[in-house]
Each structure stands twice: as C-alpha cells, then as structure tokens.
Design a protein around this motif. Sequence first.
Motif, PDB file in Angstrom:
ATOM      1  N   THR A  55       0.818  -1.206   0.000  1.00 22.09           N
ATOM      2  CA  THR A  55       0.000   0.000   0.000  1.00 22.09           C
ATOM      3  C   THR A  55       0.851   1.256   0.000  1.00 22.09           C
ATOM      4  OG1 THR A  55      -1.887   1.101   1.067  1.00 22.09           O
ATOM      5  CG2 THR A  55      -0.276   0.099   2.530  1.00 22.09           C
ATOM      6  N   CYS A  56       0.203   2.397  -0.191  1.00 17.26           N
ATOM      7  CA  CYS A  56       0.905   3.678  -0.262  1.00 17.26           C
ATOM      8  C   CYS A  56       1.321   4.118   1.148  1.00 17.26           C
ATOM      9  CB  CYS A  56      -0.015   4.721  -0.885  1.00 17.26           C
ATOM     10  SG  CYS A  56       0.770   6.319  -1.155  1.00 17.26           S
ATOM     11  N   SER A  57       2.376   4.919   1.209  1.00 18.82           N
ATOM     12  CA  SER A  57       2.845   5.444   2.498  1.00 18.82           C
ATOM     13  C   SER A  57       1.920   6.514   3.062  1.00 18.82           C
ATOM     14  CB  SER A  57       4.234   6.059   2.329  1.00 18.82           C
ATOM     15  OG  SER A  57       5.130   5.102   1.858  1.00 18.82           O
ATOM     16  N   ASP A  58       0.969   6.958   2.268  1.00 15.92           N
ATOM     17  CA  ASP A  58       0.023   8.001   2.691  1.00 15.92           C
ATOM     18  C   ASP A  58      -0.500   7.716   4.101  1.00 15.92           C
ATOM     19  OD1 ASP A  58      -2.059  10.067   0.881  1.00 15.92           O
ATOM     20  OD2 ASP A  58      -2.608   9.452   2.916  1.00 15.92           O
ATOM     21  N   SER A  59      -0.457   8.722   4.948  1.00 18.15           N
ATOM     22  CA  SER A  59      -0.824   8.535   6.360  1.00 18.15           C
ATOM     23  C   SER A  59      -2.294   8.174   6.531  1.00 18.15           C
ATOM     24  CB  SER A  59      -0.511   9.808   7.153  1.00 18.15           C
ATOM     25  OG  SER A  59      -1.292  10.884   6.671  1.00 18.15           O
ATOM     26  N   ALA A  80       5.340   5.054  -1.398  1.00 20.21           N
ATOM     27  CA  ALA A  80       4.514   6.035  -2.094  1.00 20.21           C
ATOM     28  C   ALA A  80       4.112   5.493  -3.460  1.00 20.21           C
ATOM     29  CB  ALA A  80       5.272   7.351  -2.248  1.00 20.21           C
ATOM     30  N   GLY A  81       2.817   5.534  -3.747  1.00 14.70           N
ATOM     31  CA  GLY A  81       2.311   5.086  -5.041  1.00 14.70           C
ATOM     32  C   GLY A  81       2.166   3.575  -5.160  1.00 14.70           C
ATOM     33  N   ASN A  82       2.330   2.844  -4.056  1.00 15.94           N
ATOM     34  CA  ASN A  82       2.240   1.362  -4.050  1.00 15.94           C
ATOM     35  C   ASN A  82       2.837   0.731  -5.307  1.00 15.94           C
ATOM     36  OD1 ASN A  82      -0.759   2.703  -3.958  1.00 15.94           O
ATOM     37  ND2 ASN A  82      -0.674   1.235  -5.644  1.00 15.94           N
ATOM     38  N   GLY A 108      -4.415   0.666  -3.587  1.00 12.79           N
ATOM     39  CA  GLY A 108      -4.214   2.056  -3.976  1.00 12.79           C
ATOM     40  C   GLY A 108      -5.273   2.905  -3.289  1.00 12.79           C
ATOM     41  N   HIS A 109      -5.192   4.218  -3.454  1.00 14.46           N
ATOM     42  CA  HIS A 109      -6.191   5.062  -2.783  1.00 14.46           C
ATOM     43  C   HIS A 109      -6.480   6.327  -3.574  1.00 14.46           C
ATOM     44  CE1 HIS A 109      -3.374   8.207  -1.276  1.00 14.46           C
ATOM     45  NE2 HIS A 109      -2.499   7.234  -1.441  1.00 14.46           N
ATOM     46  N   SER A 110      -7.626   6.926  -3.290  1.00 21.51           N
ATOM     47  CA  SER A 110      -7.987   8.190  -3.925  1.00 21.51           C
ATOM     48  C   SER A 110      -7.080   9.296  -3.385  1.00 21.51           C
ATOM     49  CB  SER A 110      -9.466   8.506  -3.640  1.00 21.51           C
ATOM     50  OG  SER A 110      -9.680   8.580  -2.240  1.00 21.51           O
ATOM     51  N   LEU A 111      -6.989  10.388  -4.113  1.00 18.21           N
ATOM     52  CA  LEU A 111      -6.191  11.560  -3.709  1.00 18.21           C
ATOM     53  C   LEU A 111      -4.715  11.221  -3.469  1.00 18.21           C
ATOM     54  CD1 LEU A 111      -8.719  13.067  -1.091  1.00 18.21           C
ATOM     55  CD2 LEU A 111      -8.523  13.669  -3.501  1.00 18.21           C
ATOM     56  N   CYS A 112      -4.173  10.290  -4.281  1.00 25.48           N
ATOM     57  CA  CYS A 112      -2.785   9.869  -4.081  1.00 25.48           C
ATOM     58  C   CYS A 112      -1.817  10.904  -4.665  1.00 25.48           C
ATOM     59  CB  CYS A 112      -2.553   8.511  -4.729  1.00 25.48           C
ATOM     60  SG  CYS A 112      -0.861   7.908  -4.477  1.00 25.48           S
ATOM     61  N   GLY A 113      -0.979  11.443  -3.807  1.00 26.97           N
ATOM     62  CA  GLY A 113      -0.025  12.483  -4.225  1.00 26.97           C
ATOM     63  C   GLY A 113       0.960  11.990  -5.272  1.00 26.97           C
ATOM     64  N   ALA A 114       1.364  10.716  -5.169  1.00 28.93           N
ATOM     65  CA  ALA A 114       2.338  10.174  -6.120  1.00 28.93           C
ATOM     66  C   ALA A 114       1.746  10.082  -7.521  1.00 28.93           C
ATOM     67  CB  ALA A 114       2.807   8.799  -5.642  1.00 28.93           C
TER      68      ALA A 114
HETATM   69 ZN   LIG Z   1      -0.631   7.632  -2.203  1.00 28.03          ZN
END
Ligand SMILES: [Zn+2]
Length: 211
Positions: A55-59, A80-82, A108-114
Amino acid sequence: MSHPIRIPHSEAIQRLIDGNLRFVNGIRSAENLMAHTKIAELASKGQNPFAVVLTCSDSRSPAEIIFDQGLGDLFVVRVAGNVVAPSLLASIEFAVSNLGSSAIVVLGHSLCGAIQATIQHLQDPGNELPSPHLEELIGRIRPAVKAAEKTHNPQAVDFVHHATLANIERSRRLILEQSKIIRDHHDQGKVSIEGALLDIATGKVAFLGDT
Ligand SMILES: [Zn+2]
C-alpha cells in the motif's frame, strides 16, 4: 515456524472485507485492540500474517487500521504510489514463502499524491523534479498513467481515478510477472493477488478481484 498455517485465500480476503466494514462503521474488534496481550506469544511462536498488503505510504492508508486487524495479522509493504521495485518484491516473497500469507492485496487510494505528481509531470515535462529519487518513483508510475491515457481523457477530472486503477493493476501484474516464487504459489492456488481501492473520504475499500 517451519510450517506456517496458510488459510484459503478467499478466507483471507473475507477477513479484510469484514475488518474494513467494521472500520467504516466505527467498530473495532476488541481482540485487535487487545493485541498487546499476544506480543509474547508472537515472539516465541513466530508470525503468521494471513495477508500481505502493498500500500501507499500516505498517512491516511494504514492497512492495519482500515482493515481493523491486530498485531501479527498483516505483512505490510508501504511505498509512495504502491509501486513494485526489487526490494519490495523480496518483502512480499518472504511473507508468501516463509510466513504463510495467502492473499496479496495491492491497495491504492484516492487523492494519491504520487499519482497526481506523475500526471502533473507528464502534462508539464519541462518542470524539473526536485530529486532523482522522485524521478525514479515517477518512472515506475508513468507507464500506468500512459496506459490510462489510451482509454481516458487526461484532462477530465476523473482521470486521476482511472490512472490510480491502472497503477494498482500494473503493480498486481508486475508482482506476477517478476516473481517466480509468487507466480508458482499463485498457479498452485495457494495465494491470490487482488487489487483494491481505498476511498480516503469514506475509509471504504473496494476489492477489484484477481483476474
Ligand atoms: Zn498515495
């Protein structure tokens, strides 16, 4: 642990679905909240995580919390970005071959910065990236964004959604293509490799299947 238990992958996915439903409804499993009571047993008997989550590193996408799981339940690989890269693949292989994990979930997730940064860079390639490391990361996401461009308008507001789905699918496919260990387990029906999308605004995870 010489012979870790491997539960059927359908059961592993069901545990994640059930856990996410608890999370979305604001309910936490009492057993998972009391996970510290299992710490000594896990140390002496070894770990047996039933699923691997890339998964993404997004908190906002911590796998243990959004799937309401406890200590020792999930083997989590975060970047980041899985994306899939050699050291990350080795981590997934370790859990599948040594720890008995039966489901691999690319979340993955919505609003992903990567993903957003990759789209932005493709639309404005003259804009130099601040570091070679970010360049390397974006290089791993770019093929997915380019694939999404073939079927969706990159100027549309929902393009980031389609690029996110393409990136999940690409990571899923790369795991299968690049790892013989995982491919063999998958061919033998011991593991499934599923894509999943987390909606950051609701906490809900949609499973995309193993196709
Ligand atoms: Zn992300």
